[in-house]
Motif scaffolding. Structure first.
Motif, PDB file in Angstrom:
ATOM      1  N   ALA A 225       3.954   5.796  -5.381  1.00 44.34           N
ATOM      2  CA  ALA A 225       4.007   5.832  -6.842  1.00 44.34           C
ATOM      3  C   ALA A 225       2.920   6.753  -7.396  1.00 44.34           C
ATOM      4  O   ALA A 225       3.162   7.528  -8.335  1.00 44.34           O
ATOM      5  CB  ALA A 225       3.855   4.423  -7.411  1.00 44.34           C
ATOM      6  N   GLU A 226       1.720   6.685  -6.814  1.00 45.89           N
ATOM      7  CA  GLU A 226       0.631   7.557  -7.262  1.00 45.89           C
ATOM      8  C   GLU A 226       0.959   9.026  -6.996  1.00 45.89           C
ATOM      9  O   GLU A 226       0.693   9.882  -7.840  1.00 45.89           O
ATOM     10  CB  GLU A 226      -0.673   7.169  -6.561  1.00 45.89           C
ATOM     11  CG  GLU A 226      -1.238   5.835  -7.019  1.00 45.89           C
ATOM     12  CD  GLU A 226      -2.367   5.321  -6.138  1.00 45.89           C
ATOM     13  OE1 GLU A 226      -2.679   5.966  -5.105  1.00 45.89           O
ATOM     14  OE2 GLU A 226      -2.925   4.267  -6.471  1.00 45.89           O
ATOM     15  N   GLN A 227       1.549   9.310  -5.842  1.00 43.47           N
ATOM     16  CA  GLN A 227       1.922  10.682  -5.525  1.00 43.47           C
ATOM     17  C   GLN A 227       3.012  11.180  -6.466  1.00 43.47           C
ATOM     18  O   GLN A 227       2.975  12.329  -6.918  1.00 43.47           O
ATOM     19  CB  GLN A 227       2.370  10.790  -4.071  1.00 43.47           C
ATOM     20  CG  GLN A 227       1.229  10.616  -3.097  1.00 43.47           C
ATOM     21  CD  GLN A 227       1.691  10.539  -1.650  1.00 43.47           C
ATOM     22  OE1 GLN A 227       2.855  10.247  -1.370  1.00 43.47           O
ATOM     23  NE2 GLN A 227       0.788  10.781  -0.728  1.00 43.47           N
ATOM     24  N   GLU A 228       3.969  10.332  -6.768  1.00 42.09           N
ATOM     25  CA  GLU A 228       5.043  10.717  -7.690  1.00 42.09           C
ATOM     26  C   GLU A 228       4.482  10.980  -9.082  1.00 42.09           C
ATOM     27  O   GLU A 228       4.865  11.945  -9.745  1.00 42.09           O
ATOM     28  CB  GLU A 228       6.119   9.634  -7.739  1.00 42.09           C
ATOM     29  CG  GLU A 228       7.281   9.953  -8.656  1.00 42.09           C
ATOM     30  CD  GLU A 228       7.952  11.281  -8.333  1.00 42.09           C
ATOM     31  OE1 GLU A 228       8.395  11.966  -9.277  1.00 42.09           O
ATOM     32  OE2 GLU A 228       8.052  11.644  -7.144  1.00 42.09           O
ATOM     33  N   GLU A 229       3.552  10.129  -9.527  1.00 31.81           N
ATOM     34  CA  GLU A 229       2.930  10.327 -10.833  1.00 31.81           C
ATOM     35  C   GLU A 229       2.144  11.632 -10.855  1.00 31.81           C
ATOM     36  O   GLU A 229       2.200  12.388 -11.840  1.00 31.81           O
ATOM     37  CB  GLU A 229       2.010   9.143 -11.166  1.00 31.81           C
ATOM     38  CG  GLU A 229       1.285   9.266 -12.488  1.00 31.81           C
ATOM     39  CD  GLU A 229       2.177   9.217 -13.717  1.00 31.81           C
ATOM     40  OE1 GLU A 229       1.650   9.422 -14.820  1.00 31.81           O
ATOM     41  OE2 GLU A 229       3.395   8.988 -13.595  1.00 31.81           O
ATOM     42  N   ALA A 230       1.445  11.945  -9.793  1.00 29.97           N
ATOM     43  CA  ALA A 230       0.691  13.199  -9.718  1.00 29.97           C
ATOM     44  C   ALA A 230       1.637  14.400  -9.771  1.00 29.97           C
ATOM     45  O   ALA A 230       1.354  15.395 -10.460  1.00 29.97           O
ATOM     46  CB  ALA A 230      -0.154  13.233  -8.444  1.00 29.97           C
ATOM     47  N   ARG A 231       2.780  14.312  -9.067  1.00 33.08           N
ATOM     48  CA  ARG A 231       3.770  15.405  -9.121  1.00 33.08           C
ATOM     49  C   ARG A 231       4.324  15.569 -10.532  1.00 33.08           C
ATOM     50  O   ARG A 231       4.499  16.689 -11.019  1.00 33.08           O
ATOM     51  CB  ARG A 231       4.904  15.141  -8.125  1.00 33.08           C
ATOM     52  CG  ARG A 231       4.552  15.449  -6.687  1.00 33.08           C
ATOM     53  CD  ARG A 231       5.770  15.433  -5.790  1.00 33.08           C
ATOM     54  NE  ARG A 231       6.280  14.082  -5.571  1.00 33.08           N
ATOM     55  CZ  ARG A 231       5.847  13.253  -4.619  1.00 33.08           C
ATOM     56  NH1 ARG A 231       4.902  13.639  -3.789  1.00 33.08           N
ATOM     57  NH2 ARG A 231       6.363  12.053  -4.492  1.00 33.08           N
TER      58      ARG A 231
ATOM     59  N   TYR B 280       0.841  -1.202   0.000  1.00 30.16           N
ATOM     60  CA  TYR B 280       0.000   0.000   0.000  1.00 30.16           C
ATOM     61  C   TYR B 280       0.875   1.251   0.000  1.00 30.16           C
ATOM     62  O   TYR B 280       0.649   2.174  -0.789  1.00 30.16           O
ATOM     63  CB  TYR B 280      -0.929  -0.001   1.216  1.00 30.16           C
ATOM     64  CG  TYR B 280      -1.698   1.283   1.356  1.00 30.16           C
ATOM     65  CD1 TYR B 280      -2.854   1.502   0.620  1.00 30.16           C
ATOM     66  CD2 TYR B 280      -1.255   2.287   2.217  1.00 30.16           C
ATOM     67  CE1 TYR B 280      -3.559   2.696   0.732  1.00 30.16           C
ATOM     68  CE2 TYR B 280      -1.954   3.477   2.328  1.00 30.16           C
ATOM     69  CZ  TYR B 280      -3.102   3.679   1.593  1.00 30.16           C
ATOM     70  OH  TYR B 280      -3.773   4.865   1.708  1.00 30.16           O
TER      71      TYR B 280
ATOM     72  N   ARG C  77       2.401   1.742  -3.369  1.00 28.33           N
ATOM     73  CA  ARG C  77       1.401   2.174  -4.344  1.00 28.33           C
ATOM     74  C   ARG C  77       1.060   3.653  -4.159  1.00 28.33           C
ATOM     75  O   ARG C  77       1.015   4.414  -5.123  1.00 28.33           O
ATOM     76  CB  ARG C  77       0.154   1.305  -4.223  1.00 28.33           C
ATOM     77  CG  ARG C  77      -0.866   1.549  -5.314  1.00 28.33           C
ATOM     78  CD  ARG C  77      -2.025   0.545  -5.287  1.00 28.33           C
ATOM     79  NE  ARG C  77      -2.795   0.648  -4.048  1.00 28.33           N
ATOM     80  CZ  ARG C  77      -2.816  -0.272  -3.082  1.00 28.33           C
ATOM     81  NH1 ARG C  77      -2.097  -1.370  -3.188  1.00 28.33           N
ATOM     82  NH2 ARG C  77      -3.555  -0.102  -2.005  1.00 28.33           N
ATOM     83  N   VAL C  78       0.874   4.076  -2.919  1.00 28.66           N
ATOM     84  CA  VAL C  78       0.555   5.483  -2.651  1.00 28.66           C
ATOM     85  C   VAL C  78       1.725   6.378  -3.064  1.00 28.66           C
ATOM     86  O   VAL C  78       1.525   7.429  -3.682  1.00 28.66           O
ATOM     87  CB  VAL C  78       0.182   5.684  -1.166  1.00 28.66           C
ATOM     88  CG1 VAL C  78       0.144   7.160  -0.802  1.00 28.66           C
ATOM     89  CG2 VAL C  78      -1.158   5.029  -0.866  1.00 28.66           C
TER      90      VAL C  78
END
Length: 73
Positions: A52-58, A46, A49-50
């Motif tokens: 990676a999602e935060q990095e993608e959003a940045r 988890y 995953r979070v």
């Protein structure tokens, strides 16, 4: 001898109603002990995953900002 006052003593014990929870709590503790490795793995997955999602959003935010700067006069 240290002298000074003796701290107050407090004794705790379960009420009869609280005692009825003992087997339920024991079952929860046992389940947790039996599954602690799976719980730790799920937490790690988890967290990864979070992150990676935060990095993608940045990354997407940076791309949008760069595109906006490119079209500004």
């Amino acid at each position: 001898m240290t002298g000074g006052p003796v701290p107050a003593r407090v004794d705790y014990e379960l009420t009869p109603m609280g005692e009825t929870l003992h087997s339920t709590i024991r079952a929860l503790v046992t389940w947790t002990e039996e599954h602690q490795n799976a719980i730790a793995a799920a937490r790690s997955a988890y967290d990864a995953r979070v992150a990676a999602e935060q990095e993608e959003a940045r990354r997407l935010d940076a791309e949008r900002e760069a595109a906006a700067r490119a079209v500004r006069p």
